[in-house]
Design an enzyme around this catalytic site. Structure first.
Site, short mmCIF file in Angstrom:
data_model
loop_
_atom_site.label_atom_id
_atom_site.label_comp_id
_atom_site.label_asym_id
_atom_site.label_seq_id
_atom_site.Cartn_x
_atom_site.Cartn_y
_atom_site.Cartn_z
N SER A 276 0.83 -1.20 0.00
CA SER A 276 0.00 0.00 0.00
C SER A 276 0.86 1.24 0.00
CB SER A 276 -0.92 0.00 1.22
OG SER A 276 -0.32 0.70 2.29
N LYS A 277 0.18 2.35 -0.26
CA LYS A 277 0.86 3.65 -0.26
C LYS A 277 1.58 3.88 1.05
CE LYS A 277 -2.63 6.44 -1.71
NZ LYS A 277 -3.49 7.08 -2.62
#
Ligand code: GLU
Length: 578
Positions: A276-277
């Site tokens: 994920s970011k």
């Protein structure tokens, strides 16, 4: 059968995530394989988080990857073509420009008693949520007693018209919902599992759930391929389609259909965490904490100063209250650590080529299932192969693994397969965009020689720049590695340095000054002195590059060119003059 239409529908709240690139790629490939159309729709209904700049960046990254859309916003490419030029007239393709369309459908739903204005304040809802948590119950919005499914909420509509702050909620049907997924099969959601969710926010904009359903219908989307994290949203969408199916014959348009759904496996890091970011923030936080633990003088205040950050913002970041990417990046720069690449832009900036990324990403949750002549699974292929072979039936159910080492190795293979001239051309193009000026001192012919020299030693264009560092620094700013100089220049009574003096005349006379002629001349010189090639090559290498690591000697010298080589030899002799 209607023409196949797939869509990639990014929210323009940042860069294109690598997982988004996979979604786009599979949607594109499915449309191509089916002879259908691939569409881009920008889901910018979160006014606070969306930006035009981000939308543009996402479109450019997609175009860079070679994922070209038929329908969607217009984007002019470098080759003069414009994507979206021959789009079907089902736009606008930015949701923020479609609000009247959503409102018309929403009014219709209210008129048939399938939606209602709701007036609870966010604070009230928060209290109810906390109360549910305290009772260890799952919070669900409770439908107000006066709302009756199928009966237009006249009184509430009246209140809303007077300007009272409200959202609009959908009346969820009191029955189980079955999602038929092409990958996962039938997924059942029990009656009551989903509450009356918001379809229009207090700011008047539709929620994602509402806009996506209206648009997929009006834009003729037949197949929705998206990541599995959206599976829990799908019963909402199916329920909305059910309610809107009754639009038939009404002013609101044609009956709604349910597209085919295919939810794709999630992408995990090799360590088992979901990619994920936030991974950037996690990595930066870890590095910061380690640095602070190692160095007692590196207090939070000192670190904030070094990274030009506000101390309280840094405090919140270290306490994991925020995962702000700009803070992560400032820390990484201050601490000189690299953050994991997550977005297409990260890979682009670090010198990955699009064909390696699309090839690698294609294998995240899909495989062609074809064997090569040796009976091994085919893993290396281009977009043409993907477009000809992609099918939903080979999308897997299990999580995909994002193996960075494999991606880097793919990239290295793609670079190695380029001709020297092509490598040089693309490397220059990359440098122009990401490392301005870095390769300017080389004309095309010298860059080709440099390309040949560094190609076997790099997995990315950025690596290539590192491998070429010896050639990129100015002749008079080269620094000498101490140990290398001791060993290869000064040891045994300055044997290496003395050889350099003699070699200067040899090098001055070589014609043409090319790898093969240089190597031959140096070999001949070594032989005439009864020395091995290494005994001659290493002193020269240290003298002209400062270290013992560089490509083959002939290539190294040819890349530098005669003038630079002689200048560097002179400077080396002066540096170590007794
Ligand atoms: N805008 C949504 C997202 O970026 C799209 C989801 C969908 O494909 O329906 O996640």
């Amino acid at each position: 059968m209607p023409e196949v239409v797939t869509r990639f529908a990014p929210s323009p709240t940042g860069h294109l995530h690598i997982g988004g690139a996979r979604t786009a790629l599979f949607c594109w490939a499915f449309a191509r394989r089916s002879g259908g159309r691939f569409m881009i729709r920008i889901e910018d209904t979160d006014a606070a988080r969306s930006s035009e700049e981000s939308a543009r960046g996402i479109l450019e990254d997609l175009a860079w990857l070679g994922i070209e859309w038929d329908d969607g916003p217009r984007l002019r490419l470098r080759d003069g073509r414009t994507l979206g030029d021959a789009a079907r007239p089902v736009g606008p393709y930015f949701q923020a420009q479609r609000v009247p369309i959503y409102d018309a459908h929403l009014d219709f739903l209210m008129s048939i008693g399938r939606a209602y204005p709701a007036f609870e304040t966010p604070e009230e809802l928060e209290l109810r949520r906390k109360d549910a948590v305290a009772r260890k119950a799952t919070y669900k919005y409770a439908r107000p007693a006066d709302v009756r499914p199928g009966v237009a909420p006249a009184e509430r509509i009246g209140r809303a018209r007077t300007g009272e702050r409200h959202v609009v909620r959908f009346v969820m049907p009191d029955e189980p919902i079955v999602v038929r997924d092409e990958v996962l099969g039938e997924v059942r959601f029990a009656a009551g599992e989903v509450d009356d969710f918001v379809i229009r926010k207090a700011d008047g904009l539709p929620t994602y759930h509402f806009a996506v359903v209206i648009d997929d219908e009006l834009m003729g989307v037949t197949h929705v391929l998206r990541a599995q994290e959206h599976l829990i949203n799908t019963p909402r969408h199916v329920a909305l389609q059910g309610a809107l199916r009754r639009v038939e014959g009404s002013a609101a348009g044609a009956p709604f259909r349910t597209p085919a759904y295919a939810h794709m496996p999630l992408i995990f890091n090799v360590d088992g965490s979901k990619m994920s970011k936030r991974d950037k923030a996690k990595a930066a936080r870890k590095s910061a904490k380690e640095a602070m633990a190692k160095d007692a003088t590196l207090t939070a205040a000192a670190l904030a100063r070094r990274a030009s950050l506000d101390e309280s913002a840094l405090g919140r970041f270290l306490a994991a209250d925020t995962d702000d990417v700009s803070i992560a990046e400032a820390l990484a720069e201050a601490l000189r650590v690299a953050l994991p690449e997550i977005e297409v832009w990260d890979f682009r900036r670090n010198g990955y080529v699009p064909e390696a990324i699309t090839n690698f990403v294609s294998l995240l949750g899909w495989s062609p299932g074809t064997k090569d002549a040796q009976g091994r699974d085919v893993e290396k292929f281009d977009l043409g192969f993907l477009a000809a072979n992609f099918g939903i039936e080979r999308i897997g159910k299990t999580n995909a693994r994002f193996d960075r080492v494999k991606l880097a190795s793919f990239n290295g293979d793609y670079l190695a397969a380029l001709s020297d001239a092509e490598f040089g051309r693309r490397w220059r193009e990359w440098a122009r965009e990401h490392e301005a000026g870095a390769l300017d001192r080389f004309d095309d012919a010298r860059l080709e020689v440099l390309a040949r020299a560094v190609k076997p030693r790099c997995k990315t264009f950025r690596d290539a720049l590192r491998a070429a560092a010896f050639a990129l620094s100015a002749d008079d700013s080269l620094t000498f590695d101490r140990a290398a100089a001791d060993r290869h220049l000064l040891a045994s009574d300055r044997a290496g340095l003395n050889l350099i003096g003699e070699l200067r005349a040899v090098l001055a006379g070589i014609e043409p000054f090319e790898p093969a002629t240089i190597n031959a001349a140096i070999e001949a010189f070594a032989k005439s002195r009864g020395l091995g090639m290494g005994a001659v090559a290493q002193p020269v290498r240290v003298a002209v590059t400062g270290s013992t690591v560089s490509p083959g000697l002939g290539e190294t010298l040819a890349v530098l060119g005669r003038v630079s080589v002689l200048a560097r030899l002179t400077r080396c002799e002066r540096t170590y003059a007794p």
